[in-house]
Design a protein around this motif. Structure first.
Motif, PDB file in Angstrom:
ATOM      1  N   VAL A   1      -0.017  13.185   5.141  1.00 48.37           N
ATOM      2  CA  VAL A   1      -0.490  14.326   4.358  1.00 48.37           C
ATOM      3  C   VAL A   1       0.147  14.279   2.970  1.00 48.37           C
ATOM      4  O   VAL A   1       1.324  14.558   2.812  1.00 48.37           O
ATOM      5  CB  VAL A   1      -0.160  15.674   5.057  1.00 48.37           C
ATOM      6  CG1 VAL A   1      -1.257  16.051   6.027  1.00 48.37           C
ATOM      7  CG2 VAL A   1       1.173  15.640   5.800  1.00 48.37           C
ATOM      8  N   SER A   2      -0.660  13.871   1.988  1.00 48.59           N
ATOM      9  CA  SER A   2      -0.103  13.768   0.637  1.00 48.59           C
ATOM     10  C   SER A   2      -1.012  14.495  -0.343  1.00 48.59           C
ATOM     11  O   SER A   2      -1.918  15.227   0.066  1.00 48.59           O
ATOM     12  CB  SER A   2       0.055  12.291   0.247  1.00 48.59           C
ATOM     13  OG  SER A   2      -1.207  11.743  -0.026  1.00 48.59           O
ATOM     14  N   GLY A   3      -0.759  14.281  -1.625  1.00 43.97           N
ATOM     15  CA  GLY A   3      -1.564  14.953  -2.638  1.00 43.97           C
ATOM     16  C   GLY A   3      -2.978  14.403  -2.706  1.00 43.97           C
ATOM     17  O   GLY A   3      -3.917  15.110  -3.056  1.00 43.97           O
TER      18      GLY A   3
ATOM     19  N   HIS B   1       0.851  -1.186   0.000  1.00 44.31           N
ATOM     20  CA  HIS B   1       0.000   0.000   0.000  1.00 44.31           C
ATOM     21  C   HIS B   1       0.895   1.246   0.000  1.00 44.31           C
ATOM     22  O   HIS B   1       1.766   1.384   0.864  1.00 44.31           O
ATOM     23  CB  HIS B   1      -0.911   0.001   1.226  1.00 44.31           C
ATOM     24  CG  HIS B   1      -2.054   0.957   1.109  1.00 44.31           C
ATOM     25  ND1 HIS B   1      -1.886   2.321   1.130  1.00 44.31           N
ATOM     26  CD2 HIS B   1      -3.381   0.753   0.926  1.00 44.31           C
ATOM     27  CE1 HIS B   1      -3.057   2.915   0.984  1.00 44.31           C
ATOM     28  NE2 HIS B   1      -3.990   1.982   0.862  1.00 44.31           N
ATOM     29  N   HIS B   2       0.655   2.115  -0.961  1.00 41.28           N
ATOM     30  CA  HIS B   2       1.485   3.314  -1.123  1.00 41.28           C
ATOM     31  C   HIS B   2       1.614   4.124   0.174  1.00 41.28           C
ATOM     32  O   HIS B   2       2.702   4.613   0.518  1.00 41.28           O
ATOM     33  CB  HIS B   2       0.871   4.178  -2.230  1.00 41.28           C
ATOM     34  CG  HIS B   2       1.560   5.474  -2.460  1.00 41.28           C
ATOM     35  ND1 HIS B   2       2.718   5.575  -3.202  1.00 41.28           N
ATOM     36  CD2 HIS B   2       1.275   6.735  -2.042  1.00 41.28           C
ATOM     37  CE1 HIS B   2       3.101   6.840  -3.226  1.00 41.28           C
ATOM     38  NE2 HIS B   2       2.247   7.562  -2.528  1.00 41.28           N
ATOM     39  N   LEU B   3       0.510   4.272   0.897  1.00 41.56           N
ATOM     40  CA  LEU B   3       0.549   5.112   2.103  1.00 41.56           C
ATOM     41  C   LEU B   3       1.320   4.446   3.236  1.00 41.56           C
ATOM     42  O   LEU B   3       1.959   5.129   4.042  1.00 41.56           O
ATOM     43  CB  LEU B   3      -0.867   5.481   2.551  1.00 41.56           C
ATOM     44  CG  LEU B   3      -1.655   6.331   1.542  1.00 41.56           C
ATOM     45  CD1 LEU B   3      -3.070   6.575   2.052  1.00 41.56           C
ATOM     46  CD2 LEU B   3      -0.966   7.658   1.265  1.00 41.56           C
TER      47      LEU B   3
ATOM     48  N   GLY C   1       3.880   2.843   2.655  1.00 39.74           N
ATOM     49  CA  GLY C   1       5.240   3.222   2.240  1.00 39.74           C
ATOM     50  C   GLY C   1       5.638   4.566   2.826  1.00 39.74           C
ATOM     51  O   GLY C   1       6.740   4.721   3.360  1.00 39.74           O
ATOM     52  N   HIS C   2       4.720   5.540   2.763  1.00 43.45           N
ATOM     53  CA  HIS C   2       5.040   6.858   3.336  1.00 43.45           C
ATOM     54  C   HIS C   2       5.370   6.735   4.828  1.00 43.45           C
ATOM     55  O   HIS C   2       6.260   7.418   5.329  1.00 43.45           O
ATOM     56  CB  HIS C   2       3.877   7.830   3.129  1.00 43.45           C
ATOM     57  CG  HIS C   2       3.870   8.466   1.768  1.00 43.45           C
ATOM     58  ND1 HIS C   2       4.925   9.225   1.308  1.00 43.45           N
ATOM     59  CD2 HIS C   2       2.950   8.458   0.770  1.00 43.45           C
ATOM     60  CE1 HIS C   2       4.637   9.659   0.079  1.00 43.45           C
ATOM     61  NE2 HIS C   2       3.453   9.198  -0.272  1.00 43.45           N
ATOM     62  N   VAL C   3       4.637   5.872   5.527  1.00 45.41           N
ATOM     63  CA  VAL C   3       4.896   5.687   6.962  1.00 45.41           C
ATOM     64  C   VAL C   3       6.280   5.052   7.155  1.00 45.41           C
ATOM     65  O   VAL C   3       7.101   5.528   7.953  1.00 45.41           O
ATOM     66  CB  VAL C   3       3.811   4.794   7.622  1.00 45.41           C
ATOM     67  CG1 VAL C   3       4.098   4.630   9.114  1.00 45.41           C
ATOM     68  CG2 VAL C   3       2.412   5.370   7.401  1.00 45.41           C
TER      69      VAL C   3
ATOM     70  N   THR D   1       8.336  12.930  -0.224  1.00 49.83           N
ATOM     71  CA  THR D   1       7.627  12.794  -1.497  1.00 49.83           C
ATOM     72  C   THR D   1       7.867  11.377  -2.037  1.00 49.83           C
ATOM     73  O   THR D   1       8.720  10.648  -1.536  1.00 49.83           O
ATOM     74  CB  THR D   1       8.100  13.866  -2.497  1.00 49.83           C
ATOM     75  OG1 THR D   1       9.525  13.934  -2.431  1.00 49.83           O
ATOM     76  CG2 THR D   1       7.558  15.237  -2.136  1.00 49.83           C
ATOM     77  N   ASP D   2       7.084  10.999  -3.063  1.00 50.82           N
ATOM     78  CA  ASP D   2       7.079   9.603  -3.516  1.00 50.82           C
ATOM     79  C   ASP D   2       8.469   9.110  -3.917  1.00 50.82           C
ATOM     80  O   ASP D   2       9.221   9.812  -4.596  1.00 50.82           O
ATOM     81  CB  ASP D   2       6.122   9.462  -4.709  1.00 50.82           C
ATOM     82  CG  ASP D   2       4.675   9.658  -4.273  1.00 50.82           C
ATOM     83  OD1 ASP D   2       4.412   9.690  -3.059  1.00 50.82           O
ATOM     84  OD2 ASP D   2       3.820   9.774  -5.171  1.00 50.82           O
ATOM     85  N   ASN D   3       8.774   7.881  -3.508  1.00 47.41           N
ATOM     86  CA  ASN D   3      10.081   7.281  -3.812  1.00 47.41           C
ATOM     87  C   ASN D   3       9.995   5.762  -3.692  1.00 47.41           C
ATOM     88  O   ASN D   3       9.019   5.232  -3.147  1.00 47.41           O
ATOM     89  CB  ASN D   3      11.143   7.853  -2.858  1.00 47.41           C
ATOM     90  CG  ASN D   3      10.869   7.496  -1.419  1.00 47.41           C
ATOM     91  OD1 ASN D   3      11.212   6.405  -0.974  1.00 47.41           O
ATOM     92  ND2 ASN D   3      10.203   8.367  -0.674  1.00 47.41           N
TER      93      ASN D   3
END
Ligand code: KG4
Ligand code: ZN
Length: 349
Positions: free
Chosen positions: A137-139, A112-114, A116-118, A301-303
């Protein structure tokens, strides 16, 4: 033998990312962005993004390996974003990930992309305290979460946005103000030259830990209209808008930590790169004795590194890999880090 090296691939929006992680450590990563190709349309064009991923994926994986001083055969597992995101863009990353996993005969994980942010933050600050409160908090998303063991436990939502995401609010208002795409960084830059007390934008505070930014966006549009033909004080508008968004986000996040007795707050996602959210969160966490963790801006940001970080956590909890018929889920809700059923401990050591 230690844990395998995990390749992470991210392609959910306009960034093609590849990262290599082993046992919580970032070995190398690379990113290509199609942002410039979208700028003249004022937003991401899905077809252009998908085609750009086709071009960028192989060189980005190669560059990540070079940065880490590794070769393809060192990869022991592959993790890939399977949602949420743009479907064509996700398909490209998933197809590439499947090809590599199949060719190397290594396990594949859908992430799950989010999540990933965590997980991005663990690459900088180490394992997450259990539990942690996380403000994402993303786009496309704004959520306040209670995270326990990211690889094992379901993620609890304390609140979500009822309408626009915080980044979406920045992007849309930036466009109204005539600032370049992407709007968030442009607002951040303009705000540094402005006075955040100049315009009294509303502080949208719905009850509970939910958020609402659509009204604020409308207020910003009205304010800009009121200046039509008289020269818009963009810097003051940007600073005031940014302050309203960041005030609401940090106030709720700190309140959630206090109410739930949680000592650590993470702020993650593209908007966590914002200079004001970083400073105000720090100020408010310090005042309440809460430890604040924010990834370095390049990992906000996305990576691909963040997706590899989730893959690495899944590998180390011995989560069951996905099958090679894994597919994408463009609107996947954030429930678990893996986007396919996993029975942890299912794989023999
Ligand atoms: O997490 P991300 O890279 O992609 C998504 O998953 O959506 O977040 C992108 C969002 C965009 O809305 C962008 O304008 C915003 O993050 N952003 C910022 C900053 N850098 C990126 N917003 C405010 N200030 C920044 N410095
Ligand atoms: Zn993102």
């Amino acid at each position: 033998m230690g844990s395998p090296i995990v390749l992470g691939i991210e392609s959910s929006c306009d960034e093609t990312g590849a990262g290599l992680v082993r046992e919580g450590r970032l070995l190398g990563h690379a990113i290509a962005s199609s942002m410039d190709e979208h700028a003249r349309y004022g937003g991401v064009v899905p077809e252009i993004a998908a085609r750009a991923h086709v071009h960028a994926l192989r060189p980005v994986v190669r560059q990540a390996l070079d940065n880490a001083g590794l070769t393809l055969s060192d990869i022991g597992a592959v993790a890939v974003t399977t949602g949420p995101g743009l479907s064509g863009a996700l398909q490209v990353g998933l197809a590439g990930a499947k090809g590599i996993a199949y060719a190397l005969d290594v396990p594949l994980y859908g992430v799950h992309h989010l999540a990933g942010h965590v997980a991005a933050d663990t690459l900088e600050h180490g394992p997450l305290p259990n539990p942690s409160v996380v403000l994402i908090v993303s786009g496309g998303h704004t959520s306040l979460l209670l995270v326990r063991d990211l690889a094992r436990n379901p993620i609890e939502h304390l609140g979500d946005t009822l309408d626009d995401a915080a980044g979406e609010c920045f992007d849309k208002v930036a466009r109204i103000f005539g600032l370049p795409y992407p709007g968030g960084p442009a607002i951040d830059r303009a705000a540094r030259e402005g006075d955040h007390r100049a315009v009294a934008f509303p502080r949208p505070l719905p009850r509970s830990y939910n958020f609402s930014f659509a009204g604020l966006k409308t207020a910003a549009a009205r304010w800009a209209e009121a200046h039509a033909g008289r020269g818009l004080p963009v810097n003051d508008g940007a600073a005031s808008l940014q302050e309203a968004v960041v005030d609401v986000l940090t106030r709720k996040a700190v309140a959630a930590c206090i109410e739930h007795g949680v000592g650590t707050l993470l702020v993650v996602g593209g908007v966590a790169a914002n200079s004001r959210i970083r400073s105000l969160a720090e100020e408010r966490c310090q005042a309440s004795g809460i430890e604040l963790r924010v990834p370095p801006p390049s990992l906000c940001t996305d990576n691909g590194a963040m997706i590899a970080a989730v893959g690495d956590l899944l590998v180390r909890t011995r989560a069951e890999p996905a099958s090679l018929d894994l597919s994408i889920d463009p609107s996947a809700p954030l429930e678990n880090a893996a986007l396919h059923p996993v029975a942890t401990g299912a794989v023999a050591a």
